[in-house]
Design an enzyme around this catalytic site. Sequence first.
Site, PDB file in Angstrom:
ATOM      1  N   ASN A 196       4.738 -40.547   2.851  1.00  6.15           N
ATOM      2  CA  ASN A 196       5.113 -39.335   2.124  1.00  6.15           C
ATOM      3  C   ASN A 196       4.677 -39.537   0.673  1.00  6.15           C
ATOM      4  O   ASN A 196       5.335 -40.257  -0.072  1.00  6.15           O
ATOM      5  CB  ASN A 196       6.635 -39.148   2.233  1.00  6.15           C
ATOM      6  CG  ASN A 196       7.149 -38.016   1.373  1.00  6.15           C
ATOM      7  OD1 ASN A 196       6.369 -37.238   0.817  1.00  6.15           O
ATOM      8  ND2 ASN A 196       8.463 -37.915   1.258  1.00  6.15           N
TER       9      ASN A 196
ATOM     10  N   GLU B 209      17.139 -41.057   6.526  1.00  6.59           N
ATOM     11  CA  GLU B 209      16.870 -41.535   5.171  1.00  6.59           C
ATOM     12  C   GLU B 209      18.158 -41.465   4.345  1.00  6.59           C
ATOM     13  O   GLU B 209      18.488 -40.405   3.810  1.00  6.59           O
ATOM     14  CB  GLU B 209      15.798 -40.669   4.508  1.00  6.59           C
ATOM     15  CG  GLU B 209      14.471 -40.688   5.231  1.00  6.59           C
ATOM     16  CD  GLU B 209      13.321 -40.382   4.277  1.00  6.59           C
ATOM     17  OE1 GLU B 209      12.416 -41.199   4.179  1.00  6.59           O
ATOM     18  OE2 GLU B 209      13.354 -39.332   3.617  1.00  6.59           O
TER      19      GLU B 209
ATOM     20  N   SER C  69      13.076 -46.874   0.675  1.00  2.76           N
ATOM     21  CA  SER C  69      12.665 -48.170   0.117  1.00  2.76           C
ATOM     22  C   SER C  69      12.089 -49.125   1.163  1.00  2.76           C
ATOM     23  O   SER C  69      12.312 -50.333   1.086  1.00  2.76           O
ATOM     24  CB  SER C  69      13.822 -48.827  -0.646  1.00  2.76           C
ATOM     25  OG  SER C  69      14.196 -48.015  -1.749  1.00  2.76           O
TER      26      SER C  69
HETATM   27  P1  PGA Z   1      10.801 -44.424  -0.816  1.00  2.00           P
HETATM   28  O1  PGA Z   1      10.845 -42.896  -0.293  1.00  2.00           O
HETATM   29  O2  PGA Z   1      10.081 -45.219   0.249  1.00  2.00           O
HETATM   30  O3  PGA Z   1      10.050 -44.366  -2.109  1.00  2.00           O
HETATM   31  O4  PGA Z   1      12.206 -44.862  -0.977  1.00  2.00           O
HETATM   32  C1  PGA Z   1      11.065 -42.602   1.064  1.00  2.00           C
HETATM   33  C2  PGA Z   1      11.077 -41.123   1.256  1.00  2.00           C
HETATM   34  O5  PGA Z   1      11.536 -40.409   0.371  1.00  2.00           O
HETATM   35  O6  PGA Z   1      10.612 -40.604   2.300  1.00  2.00           O
END
Ligand code: PGA
Length: 264
Positions: free
Chosen positions: A9, A167, A213
Amino acid sequence: MRKPLIAGNWKMNATGETAAALARSISDQSPAYGAVDLLVCPPFCYLQAVAAVLEGGTVLWGAQNMYHEPGGAFTGEISAAMLKDCGATHVILGHSERRHVLGETDEAINKKTLAAHQAGLIPIVCVGELLSEREAGQTGAVIRRQFDRSLAGLSAELMAATVIAYEPVWAIGTGKVAAPQQAEEVHADLRRLISERYNAGAADQVRILYGGSVKPDNAAELLAQPNIDGALVGGASLKADDFLAIAAAGTLLAGDDVDRPQTR
Ligand code: PGA
């Protein structure tokens, strides 16, 4: 056996030039990752530039949002058919930034989910609790509510084809990753819920990604959980090497279903 899906993403990042270069770099190295599905989700305006690079290869591309109406006077919005026309296969819906920064409701996400399927796009529907909700012991209830409302009205067949991304909001972009066991608990709950609301076959087929993350150094442990079928990657998807290191963790596990731990 569910094939792992590693989805990037890109959020509101990249320029035309860096988007094409990132797609090129991932595409060039993709033959080593055939055991997983690779997907990148650039900003709308770079979809066609990314498509031009990825066309004919195995890396898929998708979008980060869409509107549920098929067309008309909806200034600033993009339809599912437009995304299909750009070659997109997937669309991320109900991401926590859309829920919490842009005010999207479960009802709006549900309309988008149904419209995506109708157009032949696979929705990646995101669910996840806030830190305050986790601390109040409400994680299960929040996830069930988001699931029931955002995914209402699907047939069992469309449910099976939907991708869900768990998430936890407190783990997105914060560097605070959920412990593998914490994530696995929610994933297993979601799969049980699908079995109850639909049937065991749909529950067995649906891919449930973890996001928040995910980095090269924590991906293997997360992806080793029996109900984690891939990752939705934000920050680490902007560097081809990091994104592919996460894909490598999925690739190792995909070839190893017999030894996949049932509990941890
Ligand atoms: P991140 O974002 O890996 O930067 O934590 C994940 C997401 O928002 O899909």
